[in-house]
Design a protein around this motif. Structure first.
Motif, mmCIF file in Angstrom:
data_model
loop_
_atom_site.group_PDB
_atom_site.id
_atom_site.type_symbol
_atom_site.label_atom_id
_atom_site.label_comp_id
_atom_site.label_asym_id
_atom_site.label_seq_id
_atom_site.Cartn_x
_atom_site.Cartn_y
_atom_site.Cartn_z
ATOM 1 N N ALA A 193 41.655 41.455 21.993
ATOM 2 C CA ALA A 193 43.005 41.902 21.101
ATOM 3 C C ALA A 193 43.340 41.011 20.247
ATOM 4 C CB ALA A 193 43.883 42.582 22.170
ATOM 5 N N ALA A 219 40.646 38.450 13.205
ATOM 6 C CA ALA A 219 39.738 38.769 12.437
ATOM 7 C C ALA A 219 40.044 39.845 11.346
ATOM 8 C CB ALA A 219 38.587 39.287 13.269
ATOM 9 N N ARG A 220 41.025 40.558 11.621
ATOM 10 C CA ARG A 220 41.513 41.462 10.658
ATOM 11 C C ARG A 220 42.149 40.990 9.639
ATOM 12 N NH1 ARG A 220 42.925 45.178 15.186
ATOM 13 N NH2 ARG A 220 45.122 44.537 14.747
ATOM 14 N N GLU A 273 41.715 38.155 19.171
ATOM 15 C CA GLU A 273 40.405 37.808 18.231
ATOM 16 C C GLU A 273 40.307 38.840 17.197
ATOM 17 O OE1 GLU A 273 40.349 37.800 21.573
ATOM 18 O OE2 GLU A 273 39.990 35.684 22.159
ATOM 19 N N GLU A 274 40.620 40.127 17.655
ATOM 20 C CA GLU A 274 40.377 41.264 16.814
ATOM 21 C C GLU A 274 41.435 41.139 15.773
ATOM 22 O OE1 GLU A 274 40.043 45.880 16.686
ATOM 23 O OE2 GLU A 274 39.973 44.932 18.512
ATOM 24 N N LYS A 275 42.577 41.046 16.166
ATOM 25 C CA LYS A 275 43.792 40.904 15.096
ATOM 26 C C LYS A 275 43.650 39.789 14.254
ATOM 27 C CE LYS A 275 48.928 40.522 15.031
ATOM 28 N NZ LYS A 275 48.975 39.043 14.173
ATOM 29 N N GLU A 305 31.742 41.858 20.138
ATOM 30 C CA GLU A 305 33.079 42.341 21.246
ATOM 31 C C GLU A 305 34.074 41.321 21.134
ATOM 32 O OE1 GLU A 305 33.383 44.856 22.948
ATOM 33 O OE2 GLU A 305 31.581 45.876 22.649
ATOM 34 N N LEU A 306 35.181 41.817 20.507
ATOM 35 C CA LEU A 306 36.439 40.785 20.264
ATOM 36 C C LEU A 306 37.647 41.454 21.147
ATOM 37 C CD1 LEU A 306 36.481 40.599 16.240
ATOM 38 C CD2 LEU A 306 35.437 39.154 17.992
ATOM 39 N N SER A 314 34.597 40.716 10.469
ATOM 40 C CA SER A 314 34.528 41.754 11.566
ATOM 41 C C SER A 314 33.035 42.070 11.890
ATOM 42 C CB SER A 314 35.647 42.672 11.299
ATOM 43 O OG SER A 314 36.717 42.383 11.192
#
Length: 203
Positions: free
Chosen positions: A83, A89-90, A85-87, A80-81, A75
């Motif tokens: 939604a 990455a988490r 990609e952010e999920k 800038e990710l 992360s």
């Protein structure tokens, strides 16, 4: 505090430390070891192989200093990710943390305790007014380098020093500011870290 690491013949590093410097370094290293904590230790009689493959935590530590020492792996804060990609990455960070944090925590704690043990073994040479000379073999010097780095990261987090800001303006704090001792320790540790890196770098 003007001590600096110097190279030893055949490798390793040496530094002269007075009684006050030894006391400060030991106290900081103990506080770091306590902050890191022992991690999940197997109970006596447990299978050591089972403990080796035991799952670690999947969430970042809540303490900001610990979160700086054990950051998420996937992360990047400046990226800038979306939604999805952010999920992803988490989830990837949680999985990576689950399999690595216990071992990393143990190694960081061992680095801090190596500093404590070496300072304790230094004896009372500095109590007679003359600095005591600490000599470190290359392997122990690397433990020290890791511990100094972790100390600076933890103290820098407490002082709200960021990657973009080296904290130089903090040197102008008045002596009455309660942060001043921590600021002086932060920059002193930085000097020790820099000279130790120079000592261990191949020519």
């Amino acid at each position: 505090m003007s001590g600096r690491f110097e190279p030893l013949p055949g490798g390793g590093a040496a530094i002269a430390l007075d009684e006050v410097e030894i006391s400060i370094l030991r106290s900081l290293a103990m506080q770091l070891a306590e902050l890191i904590g022992p991690g999940d230790q197997p109970a006596e009689g447990d299978d050591p192989l089972a403990a080796l493959f035991a799952d670690g935590p999947s969430k970042p530590p809540e303490d900001p200093a610990l979160a700086r020492l054990f950051p998420d792996a996937y992360s990047p804060p400046d990226q800038e990710l979306g939604a999805r990609e952010e999920k992803e990455a988490r989830e990837a960070s949680a999985e990576f943390r689950r399999f690595t944090e216990n071992d990393l925590r143990a190694r960081k704690r061992d680095d801090a305790l190596t500093v404590v043990r070496d300072l304790d073994a230094l004896g009372s040479g500095s109590s007679r007014g003359a600095p005591a000379v600490l000599e470190l073999a290359p392997e122990r010097a690397r433990h020290w380098l890791c511990a100094l780095n972790d100390l600076r990261l933890a103290i820098g987090t407490r002082l709200e020093v960021t990657d973009e800001d080296d904290g130089g303006e903090l040197l102008g704090l008045p002596d009455s500011d309660p942060r001043k001792p921590m600021v002086m320790a932060y920059f002193w540790l930085g000097g020790l870290q820099e000279t130790l890196i120079e000592t261990l770098m191949p020519e």
